[in-house]
Scaffold this active site. Structure first.
Site, PDB file in Angstrom:
ATOM      1  N   TYR A  53       0.832  -1.201   0.000  1.00  0.00           N
ATOM      2  CA  TYR A  53       0.000   0.000   0.000  1.00  0.00           C
ATOM      3  C   TYR A  53       0.871   1.257   0.000  1.00  0.00           C
ATOM      4  CZ  TYR A  53      -3.955  -3.010   1.356  1.00  0.00           C
ATOM      5  OH  TYR A  53      -4.923  -3.982   1.417  1.00  0.00           O
ATOM      6  N   PRO A 211     -16.290  -3.164   1.684  1.00  0.00           N
ATOM      7  CA  PRO A 211     -17.674  -3.378   2.128  1.00  0.00           C
ATOM      8  C   PRO A 211     -18.681  -2.477   1.427  1.00  0.00           C
ATOM      9  CG  PRO A 211     -16.442  -2.163   3.786  1.00  0.00           C
ATOM     10  CD  PRO A 211     -15.445  -2.622   2.769  1.00  0.00           C
TER      11      PRO A 211
END
Length: 326
Positions: A53, A211
């Protein structure tokens, strides 16, 4: 803050996890620290990152930002810290995958960037079909014995990968996989076929990432009408447009029951018995408030049934083979 055990372990974690993929790629160090400060204030003590990341803008910037926050606050003992190994970190041929060499070298590099002596959850970011499980577990055992990791987890594994990995760990009398981080949301329910049943059978905690499906479930159409910015607008052509009819119905349902789409999407995940903690992807401290409301939101059977109608499960619903057979 609600808490739960991570899979079959004795470790407890908050029911929401702060995902830090945006650290370094979308937001800078100061904004990243603000997100972590707010999460800690709210009682969210589960922080997830990966060595890759922020890599395009530097060497593991997400981990570095977390490390500088831990240094500034002295909160390492209060945080359950997770990171990942697999993705290439350079052009070197052995600087990738799940070889024993890369697992151990990546752990050492992550420890330096995170400015810590141990990682609570060291996750395999993807399956490595070219490396045998005895080699993987030998490396994980070495790191565990050295006190550099506490638990091993997986991400993006199929159900049969979880079964094979755990069987190999059992033969070595090693704890094995304790969590699986997978893409799971109302729009993407494929893991219900085999990954969730395998995880439940093996005592593996499930950590759903994305999500909100990259913002598509965050009230994207409303934000577009209002001219608001954010991920939902940025990814509209590829994330929202293919699902526009379903998202329209979803946003109408949320308006009818008086709840924000973010809260409903997270509450739906929390209602799934296999789910340990959804992995959030905030780009600002304020984006933690609506997911927090999901912890105290109970969706009734009528709402859950309506969501199944809007976002049908794969096949007949439920696990395989019943999902596709009689």
């Amino acid at each position: 803050m609600q808490r739960t055990r991570l899979g079959r372990t004795g470790l407890t974690v908050s029911r929401l996890c702060v995902g830090t993929m945006n650290f370094g790629w979308q937001i800078g160090e100061q904004e990243s620290h603000a997100v972590l400060d707010r999460a800690f204030e709210l009682g969210i003590d589960f922080v997830d990152t990966a060595n890759m990341y922020g890599r395009e803008d530097g060497d593991g910037l997400s981990e570095r930002y977390i490390g500088s926050w831990l240094d500034r606050t002295g909160r390492r003992d209060r945080i359950v810290l997770a990171t990942k190994v697999y993705a290439p970190m350079s052009d070197a041929p052995n600087d990738r995958g799940l070889s024993a060499r890369n697992i151990i070298a990546s752990c050492e590099a992550s420890l330096r960037r995170l400015r810590t002596d141990w990682i609570d959850l060291f996750q395999m970011h993807h399956i490595d079909r070219g490396t045998g499980w005895d080699e993987v577990w030998q490396a994980m055992e070495t790191l565990t014995a050295a006190g550099k990791i506490r638990y091993a987890g997986s991400s993006n594994f199929a159900g049969w990968h979880l079964a094979r990995a755990q069987a190999a760990a059992d033969r070595r009398h090693f704890l094995g996989v304790v969590s699986e981080q997978c893409r799971y949301n109302l729009l993407q329910r494929h893991v219900e076929l085999e990954v969730l049943p395998a995880a439940a059978e093996l005592g593996i905690g499930v950590l759903p990432y994305s999500p909100l499906h990259f913002g598509a479930l965050s009230g994207a159409l409303r934000k577009q009408r209002d001219g608001a910015g954010g991920r939902a607008v940025l990814h509209a052509p590829e994330r929202v447009a293919p699902h526009r009819p379903a998202i329209e119905r979803f946003e109408a349902l949320c308006a009818e029951i008086g709840l924000d789409p973010v809260t409903v999407a997270i509450a739906w995940l929390l209602s799934r018995p296999e789910v340990t903690a959804p992995v959030l992807g905030p780009r600002g401290a304020e984006q933690l408030d609506l997911p927090l409301a999901a912890l105290t939101t109970t969706l009734g059977d009528d709402v859950l049934n309506a969501l199944d109608e809007i976002f049908p499960p794969v096949g007949n619903g439920g696990p395989g083979p019943e999902a596709w057979a009689w």
